[in-house]
Each structure stands twice: as C-alpha cells, then as structure tokens.
Motif scaffolding. Structure first.
Motif, mmCIF file in Angstrom:
data_model
loop_
_atom_site.group_PDB
_atom_site.id
_atom_site.type_symbol
_atom_site.label_atom_id
_atom_site.label_comp_id
_atom_site.label_asym_id
_atom_site.label_seq_id
_atom_site.Cartn_x
_atom_site.Cartn_y
_atom_site.Cartn_z
ATOM 1 N N ALA A 77 0.792 -1.227 0.000
ATOM 2 C CA ALA A 77 0.000 0.000 0.000
ATOM 3 C C ALA A 77 0.825 1.277 0.000
ATOM 4 O O ALA A 77 0.348 2.316 -0.467
ATOM 5 N N LEU A 78 2.057 1.224 0.532
ATOM 6 C CA LEU A 78 2.846 2.446 0.694
ATOM 7 C C LEU A 78 3.978 2.519 -0.326
ATOM 8 O O LEU A 78 4.495 1.493 -0.766
ATOM 9 N N ASP A 79 4.377 3.727 -0.659
ATOM 10 C CA ASP A 79 5.458 3.952 -1.622
ATOM 11 C C ASP A 79 6.820 4.071 -0.958
ATOM 12 O O ASP A 79 7.829 4.240 -1.645
ATOM 13 N N ILE A 80 6.876 4.022 0.368
ATOM 14 C CA ILE A 80 8.130 4.161 1.095
ATOM 15 C C ILE A 80 8.503 2.812 1.714
ATOM 16 O O ILE A 80 7.654 1.933 1.849
ATOM 17 N N PRO A 81 9.783 2.609 2.082
ATOM 18 C CA PRO A 81 10.171 1.338 2.703
ATOM 19 C C PRO A 81 9.400 1.065 3.994
ATOM 20 O O PRO A 81 9.191 1.966 4.809
ATOM 21 N N VAL A 82 8.982 -0.174 4.151
ATOM 22 C CA VAL A 82 8.320 -0.635 5.378
ATOM 23 C C VAL A 82 9.136 -1.800 5.914
ATOM 24 O O VAL A 82 9.385 -2.778 5.197
ATOM 25 N N LEU A 83 9.561 -1.696 7.166
ATOM 26 C CA LEU A 83 10.426 -2.708 7.757
ATOM 27 C C LEU A 83 9.804 -3.246 9.036
ATOM 28 O O LEU A 83 9.051 -2.554 9.719
ATOM 29 N N GLY A 84 10.151 -4.496 9.351
ATOM 30 C CA GLY A 84 9.713 -5.109 10.592
ATOM 31 C C GLY A 84 10.898 -5.555 11.421
ATOM 32 O O GLY A 84 11.999 -5.777 10.893
ATOM 33 N N MET A 85 10.684 -5.700 12.703
ATOM 34 C CA MET A 85 11.763 -6.120 13.596
ATOM 35 C C MET A 85 12.272 -7.519 13.274
ATOM 36 O O MET A 85 13.475 -7.772 13.310
ATOM 37 N N THR A 86 11.359 -8.443 12.957
ATOM 38 C CA THR A 86 11.786 -9.822 12.699
ATOM 39 C C THR A 86 12.683 -9.904 11.482
ATOM 40 O O THR A 86 13.809 -10.392 11.551
ATOM 41 N N GLU A 87 12.162 -9.442 10.363
ATOM 42 C CA GLU A 87 12.931 -9.521 9.120
ATOM 43 C C GLU A 87 14.256 -8.788 9.253
ATOM 44 O O GLU A 87 15.302 -9.282 8.803
ATOM 45 N N SER A 88 14.244 -7.619 9.882
ATOM 46 C CA SER A 88 15.468 -6.834 10.039
ATOM 47 C C SER A 88 16.490 -7.566 10.894
ATOM 48 O O SER A 88 17.682 -7.616 10.569
ATOM 49 N N ALA A 89 16.035 -8.152 12.009
ATOM 50 C CA ALA A 89 16.953 -8.888 12.883
ATOM 51 C C ALA A 89 17.503 -10.123 12.184
ATOM 52 O O ALA A 89 18.691 -10.447 12.314
ATOM 53 N N LEU A 90 16.651 -10.816 11.447
ATOM 54 C CA LEU A 90 17.106 -11.999 10.720
ATOM 55 C C LEU A 90 18.153 -11.650 9.682
ATOM 56 O O LEU A 90 19.158 -12.348 9.529
#
Length: 248
Positions: A87-100
């Motif tokens: 839905a968004l045009d900007i980066p969306v990050l999550g804690m899980t994916e980032s930590a992995l």
C-alpha cells in the motif's frame, strides 16, 4: 530522514523501551516519530493477537506514513508488514525480518531468545516465512509468568543471560537474536558478556531503514508488491479511507 516507528502493542512502557533503543541506533540527523497502537493487547504472543495488531498498524500507517521516509513495525512477528509494503510507496520494515537479515550477515546459524513459550511457534513460523529455517539453531524462551511487560529485562535478567549462553554452548548458535519489543535494548546492554554477536530488532530495523532510504528505491509498479487494485469499500477510518482513495 524521518522514520515512523509503530509499536503494535498497546503498552506505553514498551514504546519507551523501543524509542530509547531507536534513538541510540539512529544517525544524528534522523528524526523519529513514535506511535503506540490505540487498540489491541499489552504484548503480542499469538497469531490471533498479531492479526488484531496488523489492523491497528495499518490504521496508524495510513494516517501518518506520508509525512515520513520509512515505516518500522516494532513488534517481533512484523504484523501487517507485507500488506503495508503493497500500500505504501516508502520502505516498510519489521523487527523480525530486520533482525534476521542482520543475523545472517554476522554468522551462519542463529538462535532466538524469546519472552514466553507460547510465542515460540509463531516465531518459528516467521523464520520459515523468511526462508531461513535451515539456519535456525534454536528458540529459547522464558517460561515464567511476566509480572510487568515493561520490566521483563530487569525481572528476568539472570535467566535471559543464561538462555543466551545455553543457545551458544548447547545449540551451536553463531549469532543471538534478542527478540521482542519488551527486550528492546537488551542486546546492547549485555553484548560484551556474550561469546557471540547479539542482534536487536529495533536497532537493526532503524539501521536498515536508513540504508534503504539512502538507496532511494523506486516504488513497485509490478510484481506481488504493486499497489492493490481500486475497489469499493466502506466503514473504514479516515486514514485508511484516504489511502484507498488514492490507489490507481
């Protein structure tokens, strides 16, 4: 650079932990906006609770994301991550994916340190969803009642340290992921006492977000993360109404 960080839990004490670690990790010129879910549960522990949190996150992101350069979902489990990326045009990050992703750049096999036994099945699902189940050494967890979600680090300091050490000595972990928003900042405070690198989801997400914003990627116009198609909708809050009204 402006980062929007959303705590999908309703606990303001956890938001304070997230914000403290985020500001320590952020570059001096990075501005951080912190938001706490207005609905949901004190801390997300199950898939059903994550489903509720995903809606709360979507509502906040729809209302505030346009004022920022990236959005971070600050709950281990990343509720709503893939939907918001559509839905968004900007980066969306999550804690899980980032930590992995951070853990995979620091070693071969990683272990996750969690705050409850119930949460471990969901965490294992998240590792598998990210295609990294073969690199998971173990998930070790607290197995005691939590007096206060905002004081888990202090209440269980010795046991959390012991879980980290056992993951290395008994499970063969090359890297430790200290998981969950209630443990935000713990990796920073105990990393010198651990025999392998320790990764924090909040600081990982902040640093990856800064990198992605600097890379200035174009928004997806095709593929599975292209914008959702326009269609009729009703009874949605103003932020979501506006976001859906702007779809191509």
């Amino acid at each position: 650079m402006k980062l929007l960080i959303i705590n999908p839990n309703i606990s303001e004490s956890v938001t304070a932990l997230i914000e403290k670690e985020a500001r320590l990790a952020a570059a001096p010129d990075t501005e951080i906006t912190m938001l706490t879910a207005p609905m949901g549960v004190a801390y997300i522990e199950t898939r059903f609770e994550a489903m509720i949190a995903a809606y709360a996150v979507a509502e906040l992101a729809a209302e505030h994301a346009h004022q920022h350069d990236a959005v971070i979902l600050a709950a281990f489990g990343d509720p709503g991550l893939e939907g918001l990326r559509e839905a968004l045009d900007i980066p969306v990050l999550g804690m899980t994916e980032s930590a992995l992703m951070s853990a995979c750049m620091l070693g071969k096999r990683f272990s996750i340190i969690a705050i409850s036994r119930r949460i471990t099945a969901w965490y294992r699902d998240m590792v598998e969803r990210n295609g990294l189940i073969d690199r998971l050494a173990s998930i070790r967890c607290l197995d005691e009642p939590l007096r206060d979600i905002g004081s888990v680090q202090d209440d269980h300091a010795a046991l959390l340290q012991a879980l980290c050490e056992a993951a290395v000595s008994e499970d063969g972990a090359d890297v430790l992921i200290i998981a969950g928003a209630p443990l935000a900042g713990l990796a920073r405070s105990i990393k010198q006492s651990l025999p392998v690198p320790a990764v924090d989801g909040v600081s990982s997400a902040v640093n990856h977000a800064q990198s992605l914003v600097s890379l200035a990627p174009a928004a997806a116009r095709a593929g599975s993360f292209a914008k959702p198609p326009r269609k009729d909708f009703k009874n949605l809050p103003p932020g979501l109404t506006q976001l859906l009204s702007q779809l191509p």
